[in-house]
Design a protein around this motif. Sequence first.
Motif, PDB file in Angstrom:
ATOM      1  N   LEU A 133       0.829  -1.213   0.000  1.00 53.97           N
ATOM      2  CA  LEU A 133       0.000   0.000   0.000  1.00 53.97           C
ATOM      3  C   LEU A 133       0.860   1.258   0.000  1.00 53.97           C
ATOM      4  CD1 LEU A 133      -2.999  -0.804   2.388  1.00 53.97           C
ATOM      5  CD2 LEU A 133      -2.906  -0.849  -0.113  1.00 53.97           C
ATOM      6  N   ASN A 134       2.108   1.160  -0.373  1.00 54.30           N
ATOM      7  CA  ASN A 134       2.983   2.320  -0.460  1.00 54.30           C
ATOM      8  C   ASN A 134       3.411   2.855   0.902  1.00 54.30           C
ATOM      9  OD1 ASN A 134       4.538   3.831  -2.133  1.00 54.30           O
ATOM     10  ND2 ASN A 134       2.991   5.374  -2.601  1.00 54.30           N
ATOM     11  N   VAL A 135       3.478   1.980   1.889  1.00 60.16           N
ATOM     12  CA  VAL A 135       4.019   2.337   3.203  1.00 60.16           C
ATOM     13  C   VAL A 135       5.437   1.768   3.249  1.00 60.16           C
ATOM     14  CG1 VAL A 135       3.766   2.049   5.692  1.00 60.16           C
ATOM     15  CG2 VAL A 135       1.726   2.241   4.235  1.00 60.16           C
ATOM     16  N   ALA A 136       6.440   2.616   3.467  1.00 63.51           N
ATOM     17  CA  ALA A 136       7.837   2.191   3.402  1.00 63.51           C
ATOM     18  C   ALA A 136       8.089   0.970   4.278  1.00 63.51           C
ATOM     19  CB  ALA A 136       8.741   3.337   3.845  1.00 63.51           C
ATOM     20  N   PRO A 137       8.932   0.021   3.818  1.00 59.05           N
ATOM     21  CA  PRO A 137       9.714   0.076   2.594  1.00 59.05           C
ATOM     22  C   PRO A 137       8.951  -0.373   1.326  1.00 59.05           C
ATOM     23  CG  PRO A 137      10.210  -1.955   3.725  1.00 59.05           C
ATOM     24  CD  PRO A 137       9.236  -1.206   4.594  1.00 59.05           C
ATOM     25  N   ASN A 138       7.675  -0.736   1.469  1.00 61.32           N
ATOM     26  CA  ASN A 138       6.884  -1.107   0.275  1.00 61.32           C
ATOM     27  C   ASN A 138       6.846   0.052  -0.712  1.00 61.32           C
ATOM     28  OD1 ASN A 138       3.942  -3.120   1.258  1.00 61.32           O
ATOM     29  ND2 ASN A 138       6.042  -3.711   0.921  1.00 61.32           N
ATOM     30  N   GLN A 139       6.824  -0.294  -1.982  1.00 58.68           N
ATOM     31  CA  GLN A 139       6.607   0.748  -2.974  1.00 58.68           C
ATOM     32  C   GLN A 139       5.144   0.804  -3.402  1.00 58.68           C
ATOM     33  OE1 GLN A 139       9.595   1.787  -5.600  1.00 58.68           O
ATOM     34  NE2 GLN A 139      11.203   0.565  -4.617  1.00 58.68           N
ATOM     35  N   GLY A 140       4.393  -0.185  -3.041  1.00 60.52           N
ATOM     36  CA  GLY A 140       2.946  -0.074  -3.196  1.00 60.52           C
ATOM     37  C   GLY A 140       2.419  -0.385  -4.584  1.00 60.52           C
ATOM     38  N   ASP A 141       1.166  -0.847  -4.612  1.00 59.29           N
ATOM     39  CA  ASP A 141       0.495  -1.126  -5.878  1.00 59.29           C
ATOM     40  C   ASP A 141      -0.466   0.008  -6.236  1.00 59.29           C
ATOM     41  OD1 ASP A 141       1.915  -3.448  -5.905  1.00 59.29           O
ATOM     42  OD2 ASP A 141       0.232  -4.765  -5.404  1.00 59.29           O
ATOM     43  N   ASN A 142      -0.235   1.187  -5.647  1.00 60.92           N
ATOM     44  CA  ASN A 142      -1.168   2.306  -5.825  1.00 60.92           C
ATOM     45  C   ASN A 142      -1.163   2.882  -7.238  1.00 60.92           C
ATOM     46  OD1 ASN A 142      -0.059   1.960  -3.151  1.00 60.92           O
ATOM     47  ND2 ASN A 142      -1.438   3.586  -2.524  1.00 60.92           N
ATOM     48  N   ASN A 143       0.029   3.147  -7.764  1.00 62.13           N
ATOM     49  CA  ASN A 143       0.089   3.625  -9.157  1.00 62.13           C
ATOM     50  C   ASN A 143       1.299   3.012  -9.829  1.00 62.13           C
ATOM     51  OD1 ASN A 143       1.936   5.276  -7.813  1.00 62.13           O
ATOM     52  ND2 ASN A 143       0.445   6.932  -7.712  1.00 62.13           N
ATOM     53  N   VAL A 144       1.058   1.864 -10.393  1.00 58.83           N
ATOM     54  CA  VAL A 144       2.137   1.011 -10.888  1.00 58.83           C
ATOM     55  C   VAL A 144       2.363   1.255 -12.374  1.00 58.83           C
ATOM     56  CG1 VAL A 144       2.951  -1.365 -11.094  1.00 58.83           C
ATOM     57  CG2 VAL A 144       1.463  -0.726  -9.186  1.00 58.83           C
ATOM     58  N   PRO A 145       3.613   1.572 -12.745  1.00 61.00           N
ATOM     59  CA  PRO A 145       3.918   1.734 -14.166  1.00 61.00           C
ATOM     60  C   PRO A 145       4.166   0.385 -14.828  1.00 61.00           C
ATOM     61  CG  PRO A 145       5.877   2.174 -12.866  1.00 61.00           C
ATOM     62  CD  PRO A 145       4.782   1.810 -11.890  1.00 61.00           C
ATOM     63  N   CYS A 146       4.200   0.382 -16.137  1.00 61.02           N
ATOM     64  CA  CYS A 146       4.554  -0.828 -16.877  1.00 61.02           C
ATOM     65  C   CYS A 146       6.078  -1.006 -16.868  1.00 61.02           C
ATOM     66  CB  CYS A 146       4.070  -0.734 -18.319  1.00 61.02           C
ATOM     67  SG  CYS A 146       2.273  -0.682 -18.465  1.00 61.02           S
ATOM     68  N   LEU A 147       6.493  -2.198 -17.176  1.00 63.94           N
ATOM     69  CA  LEU A 147       7.920  -2.470 -17.371  1.00 63.94           C
ATOM     70  C   LEU A 147       8.493  -1.467 -18.371  1.00 63.94           C
ATOM     71  CD1 LEU A 147       7.897  -6.359 -17.799  1.00 63.94           C
ATOM     72  CD2 LEU A 147       9.079  -5.097 -15.980  1.00 63.94           C
ATOM     73  N   ALA A 148       9.751  -1.085 -18.148  1.00 63.15           N
ATOM     74  CA  ALA A 148      10.392  -0.108 -19.030  1.00 63.15           C
ATOM     75  C   ALA A 148      10.362  -0.571 -20.487  1.00 63.15           C
ATOM     76  CB  ALA A 148      11.829   0.126 -18.583  1.00 63.15           C
TER      77      ALA A 148
END
Length: 567
Positions: A133-148
């Motif tokens: 949920l974007n609480v450190a150290p998680n980066q969260g699934d809140n606004n996930v980009p695609c693979l580069a």
Amino acid sequence: GVPAKKINVNQVAYAPGLPKQATLTSTATVAQAWALKNSAGTTVATGQTVPKGTVDPESGDATHLIDFSSYDTPGTGYTLTVGTETSFPFDIATDQLKKLRYDSLAYFYHNRSGIPIEAQYVGDAYARPAGHLNVAPNQGDNNVPCLATISCGYTLDVRGGWYDAGDHGKYVVNGGISAWQVLNTYERAKLIGDAAALGDGKLNIPEKANGVPDILDEARWEVEFLLKMQAPDGMVHHKIHDQNWTGLPLLPHQDPQARRLSATSTAATLNTAAVAAQAARIWKTIDPTFSAKALAAATKAYAAAKANPNKIADPNDGTGGGSYSDATLTDEFYWAAAEMFTTTGESSYRSDLTSSTLYKGKSLNTRGFDWGSTGPLGDITLALVPNGLPAADVAAIKSAFTAVADGHLAKMAGQAYPAPYSPTEGYDWGSNGLVANNISVLALAHDFTGQAKYREGVFQGLNYLLGRNPLSYSYVSGYGEQPVKNVHHRHWANQLDPTLPTAPPGALSGGPNSALQDPIAARLLTGCKAQKCFVDHIEAYSVNEVTVNWNSAFAWISNWVAEKITT
Ligand code: 9MR
């Protein structure tokens, strides 16, 4: 590993009124005397074993059959003995078998993403903060980009859903079949079974007093996630997971990795269309708004898949998560058409369905079905849920189930440790999940015909999962005298950190896998016979992981079994 027993039984319980069989490992060519003892050690029945005569190819064991069906007095703590050999104790009773339905379903709440797992539902040992949920150290699934490598130009909020397995990935094709199977457990019970046992307040989950059956609340947690994975063009992203693999142990809220969406795929899109269409009819009166939202997503997904019929998930996209790539989509198209047609009755879906080469049970076979082979899910829906198809076609679908079930029974009759499963070569990754799904085919054959032999086949298959196998394991955590304890899971990692728990009761291990696809299995199991390619080691992920799709299969059969035992 631990030493295997010479007499292998269902370590949990044999149901009264049904056949009761066990397996003796022995090279003796003549019958041996067996005795059944009660918990006080008093012999209550005796008989003679039946030598198999040949070495069993799937275990390498020379065996005898012990049939103690004639003894039918309920009780606990029975043992079978032959000479100096003694089995693990077991029950002749239904209590434990009845609990399995709820413990197998509890698996899903334990593995929810994006919500704290609360002690009031699972106990202190299994409570944990919300993951991703974007609480450190998680980066969260809140606004996930695609693979580069695919840079899609948007981010998605894909919080929620269930973690796939021992890892923290969320994969649409596997989460989808699992949600479908949990929903089908309910839909079947509502149509031809015991829906009251699946009402509100039956599971220990936050929604247990909301007036909606808990099994639906649990499945909805995943369906909502699937809908979030839909791209603006209607296609559905194949998966979302960590950029790099993490080690064990690691609780979800401690995962520091960046999360990335993989490309959209036709398989994920059709899978979502199928599950969302199924959800639309199930929630039609329970929650019309959710039903309409699901149907709109399904309609859009189905159209997008038809416009992009061959977008295959990259088989090499396996860093930080599994690839779940599948190049054959005929079965996903069939399943999606079956669900869309059943829900809407529309002629375009009907013609897609009836013109499929898989129509009328053609994809059913004795290997079984899984995330890459989904045609049979369409057949289950078509056979169970009223639709506008000709009666003869529905009858043909049901016949396909009984024909495959007959194949299972024929094979099981010759096996030392009967398990309904005929792979082409060796045992597959997740063989226990395939066995559980094949048990559901036997169960459906019983639903369609009422014939006792299919019901007996279900319970025989269950015996294998609960201990009547050549390694003497109950493959279900917390059940039986020697259950798996060290399943591959980043939280249930007691083997690595004694402050962490072992798996809660009711989780099904993946089971024997002849291909030995992890270093521990490769080191310890070289040369193993199929049913012996297993070790209860936390790092042996190719044989001892747990997943949503194996537990959904196990929950389906556990609910069927509970429904059929009436004492
Ligand atoms: O269950 C999957 C099995 O059918 C595949 O052969 C295997 C290798 O690709 O992957 C299994 O799925 C794993 C997934 O990739 C990652 N999460 C854990 C799954 C179960 O082991």
